[in-house]
Design a protein around this motif. Sequence first.
Motif, PDB file in Angstrom:
ATOM      1  N   MET A  82       0.844  -1.182   0.000  1.00 30.13           N
ATOM      2  CA  MET A  82       0.000   0.000   0.000  1.00 30.13           C
ATOM      3  C   MET A  82       0.888   1.245   0.000  1.00 30.13           C
ATOM      4  SD  MET A  82      -2.674  -1.680  -0.018  1.00 30.13           S
ATOM      5  CE  MET A  82      -3.088  -3.374   0.270  1.00 30.13           C
ATOM      6  N   SER A 131      -3.032  11.485  -3.327  1.00 34.59           N
ATOM      7  CA  SER A 131      -3.885  10.300  -3.338  1.00 34.59           C
ATOM      8  C   SER A 131      -3.420   9.380  -2.222  1.00 34.59           C
ATOM      9  CB  SER A 131      -3.798   9.580  -4.687  1.00 34.59           C
ATOM     10  OG  SER A 131      -2.477   9.116  -4.913  1.00 34.59           O
ATOM     11  N   THR A 180      -3.957   5.251  -0.758  1.00 33.28           N
ATOM     12  CA  THR A 180      -4.516   3.912  -0.876  1.00 33.28           C
ATOM     13  C   THR A 180      -4.120   3.119   0.345  1.00 33.28           C
ATOM     14  OG1 THR A 180      -4.368   3.936  -3.292  1.00 33.28           O
ATOM     15  CG2 THR A 180      -4.559   1.794  -2.241  1.00 33.28           C
ATOM     16  N   THR A 231      -5.711   0.071   3.635  1.00 34.42           N
ATOM     17  CA  THR A 231      -6.695  -0.893   4.129  1.00 34.42           C
ATOM     18  C   THR A 231      -7.303  -0.367   5.419  1.00 34.42           C
ATOM     19  OG1 THR A 231      -5.391  -2.721   3.218  1.00 34.42           O
ATOM     20  CG2 THR A 231      -7.053  -3.273   4.875  1.00 34.42           C
ATOM     21  N   ILE A 250      -1.417   2.229   5.784  1.00 33.47           N
ATOM     22  CA  ILE A 250      -0.834   2.569   4.490  1.00 33.47           C
ATOM     23  C   ILE A 250       0.660   2.278   4.533  1.00 33.47           C
ATOM     24  CG2 ILE A 250      -2.533   4.386   4.049  1.00 33.47           C
ATOM     25  CD1 ILE A 250      -0.361   6.427   4.691  1.00 33.47           C
ATOM     26  N   HIS A 288     -10.302  -2.193   1.072  1.00 30.44           N
ATOM     27  CA  HIS A 288      -9.358  -1.256   0.467  1.00 30.44           C
ATOM     28  C   HIS A 288     -10.082   0.069   0.260  1.00 30.44           C
ATOM     29  CE1 HIS A 288      -6.437  -4.303  -0.008  1.00 30.44           C
ATOM     30  NE2 HIS A 288      -6.952  -4.901  -1.076  1.00 30.44           N
ATOM     31  N   ILE A 289      -9.366   1.166   0.386  1.00 28.73           N
ATOM     32  CA  ILE A 289      -9.933   2.459   0.025  1.00 28.73           C
ATOM     33  C   ILE A 289      -8.955   3.205  -0.883  1.00 28.73           C
ATOM     34  CG2 ILE A 289     -11.354   2.701   2.100  1.00 28.73           C
ATOM     35  CD1 ILE A 289      -9.268   4.717   3.149  1.00 28.73           C
ATOM     36  N   ASP A 290      -9.494   3.930  -1.830  1.00 23.84           N
ATOM     37  CA  ASP A 290      -8.731   4.827  -2.700  1.00 23.84           C
ATOM     38  C   ASP A 290      -9.266   6.229  -2.471  1.00 23.84           C
ATOM     39  OD1 ASP A 290      -7.124   2.898  -3.923  1.00 23.84           O
ATOM     40  OD2 ASP A 290      -8.735   2.359  -5.318  1.00 23.84           O
ATOM     41  N   CYS A 291      -8.381   7.152  -2.092  1.00 24.25           N
ATOM     42  CA  CYS A 291      -8.813   8.507  -1.746  1.00 24.25           C
ATOM     43  C   CYS A 291      -8.022   9.551  -2.521  1.00 24.25           C
ATOM     44  CB  CYS A 291      -8.617   8.785  -0.257  1.00 24.25           C
ATOM     45  SG  CYS A 291      -9.276   7.534   0.845  1.00 24.25           S
ATOM     46  N   THR A 321     -14.430   2.685  -1.897  1.00 29.94           N
ATOM     47  CA  THR A 321     -14.092   1.433  -1.214  1.00 29.94           C
ATOM     48  C   THR A 321     -14.191   0.269  -2.194  1.00 29.94           C
ATOM     49  OG1 THR A 321     -16.385   1.003  -0.561  1.00 29.94           O
ATOM     50  CG2 THR A 321     -15.057   2.328   0.943  1.00 29.94           C
ATOM     51  N   LYS A 322     -13.411  -0.778  -1.900  1.00 31.42           N
ATOM     52  CA  LYS A 322     -13.532  -2.012  -2.684  1.00 31.42           C
ATOM     53  C   LYS A 322     -13.149  -3.186  -1.800  1.00 31.42           C
ATOM     54  CE  LYS A 322      -8.959  -1.220  -4.739  1.00 31.42           C
ATOM     55  NZ  LYS A 322      -8.207  -1.059  -6.012  1.00 31.42           N
TER      56      LYS A 322
END
Length: 742
Positions: A1, A19, A21, A23, A43, A64-67, A88-89
């Motif tokens: 990550m 950005s 990424t 958990t 991260i 998982h998150i992507d911000c 989120t995924k």
Amino acid sequence: MHAAQNNGNAYGRASKNNSLTGTVHIVTFHNSETGYCVLRVNIEGSKDPVTVLGKASSVTPGEHIDCIGEWSNHAKHGMQFKAKSLKTKAPTNVDGILKYLSSGMVKDIGPKMAQRLVDKWGEKTLDVLDNHPERLKDLPGIGPKRYSQLVGAWKEQSEIRDVMLFLQKYGLGTARAVAVYKEYGDGAIKKVEANPYRLATDIAGIGFKIADEIAVKLGIPHDSDIRANAGVQHILKEMTGAGHCAIPRDELIRESKLALGIPETTIQRAITDGLEGGQLKQDTIDGAAHVYPSKLFFAERQVARHLNRLKQGDLPWGEILLDKAVEWVQQRNEIQLAESQKAAITKTLSNKVSVITGGPGVGKTTISRSVLDVIEAKKVRVTLCAPTGRAAKRLAESTGRRASTIHRLLEFNPGGGFKHCEDDPLDTDFVLIDEASMVDVALMAALLKAVPDHAAVVIVGDRDQLPSVGEGSVLRDVIASEKIPTVHLTQIFRQAAGSKIITNAHLINSGKMPIKQQSGEQTDFYFFGIEENDDEPSVVADRVFHALVAAVSERIPQKFGFDPIKDIQVLTAMNNGQLGVKFLNNALQERLNSSHNQFRLKRNDLTFATGDKVIQRRNDYDKDVFNGDMGYVTRVIPKENTLMVNFEGRSVIYAGGDLDSLSLAYAKSIHRSQGSEYPVVVIPVTTQHTMMLERQLIYTGVTRGKQLVVVIGQERALEMAVKKAKSLKRKTNLSNLLQKSL
């Protein structure tokens, strides 16, 4: 990550384009309505989890998150990542999947089952659950029942999540997404895509405006029939929300054109569609075509039909020698009834359906109690009810008999409607309905159809009070029809005549100014005039505001010993402005209940704390709490977004979206005070309230006070109100229907 675009530092630069990424380690806070969340996220490059602030309809540990957002350094909490975009995924590694499944997000999968699943299939666990659920049977101990539970729970969670992600694009939070799924089931997304306007009628908290915004994003044309149909019904609902049962068709067309911005021909077609589909009904009132929501159309007819039904047949108490009955009541209760009271008792006992009406202090309770004494002596089973909990409690205290709210009497049926109805009537011979002025047409229809054919009904209320908050003007219409025998009480009796509250209430009702207190006089009615000096209305309103807060928090408690929260009720004409319900509630909460409270729960623009006085704003049959019920907050748990409220000795838990049905109640609108009495009532009056001030409003407010009434404000504003017999007549047809004996 990784925290992308960093410069060797896990926190990167203070850029708005960072950005991130990672958990999700812990969900510290998540508001299911707004989506706002505080997360602790693992991260790469950071030894400890970092704090992420953002919005997500749903978020679970292990995901998982992507911000995209920016880092900031909070003075107390240190470095935080403020995400403008947060997606989120599902996790892909074993640790993440285990945390994800162990979080409790799926009701039938706990930590032990999660461990078994991951031990068996590792990184393929979620794929098995999604695409090969039959392989769950390979786990030892998974029989047909357990297999069915697991598959069903996972399927439901997946479908709810799909609905959440779909609705998140349109600004709807988790709680509403769950409500949408529960209402529509598996086909929720297709149903919303086909007609988003159905959300406005099917889902609490989603009105036409939100549904319209979703429709725009879905590409539904502005002038489409589907929008016109929903829009016309919304406008009609808004207009009948002022208390009318129906709206003139021409007026509905005009307002719909203005609000929706579509041609009249489209509006006309929408009304025709509504009439043909049964959502709308049309009738002639005062010679003009009026459009009804179908519910109110049928409610009016049901009230008329059931009153005429109940008028028929023999009296349940049989033949009574009326003169002897009146004499017996006097001896039994050691009272001497006035001739008007004797006549009222005689008239009530001579009819199967009747009305008793009059202002305060004219003997409504004495007559009701006397009638009850006589018919109970004849072994008649009696039922007493009122529209609110406070009114029912007062009815029980004044008659010495059990009384309940109408809602509790009828018993809500979880499948919809009430348990008691024509097919399952009340087990009674006599029903007394108190505070009938505040019973709306729909509730009266529900009550009357549950009264058995042989039973008698007495309707008690003050026709000069404000009409019900809900639609209709039942008490006035029944009296105006002259089809139901009615006792009009006007004589104020000796004990009541000693109260300036009652004396002044009758003066106000007759269009005369109340009698002010003499200097140094100890009385139960005070008017405190505020100096004006030709100042701006806002300046005068500010003086009234400060005088009111001082009176509630200091002067009245110190002089009379009343509790400022439990005994004193502020009643005002307006909802907005410095002397409106909202502003006064916040000010009085801060003044009366802030110093010792550490735990507070914020909900939209409201803050709740232990000890707060609150009011329920809508009927909640599951909680057995109804519109207008008042209680006190006894416990607040901010982290769980939960609080507990005591209603007349019964504790009720509120969490999440339930909190939207609560408001502070240090101040209430006079309209919402109907059917209630308070030890002390404080009423502000200023010329800022000109549009709202009128005789019926002031009269209703004053008659809510039991031991003390204090009016604070401008004398000329009070005089304007007393002289203004506005009382806009509601658009109803009940009186005519009764005359036609439908």
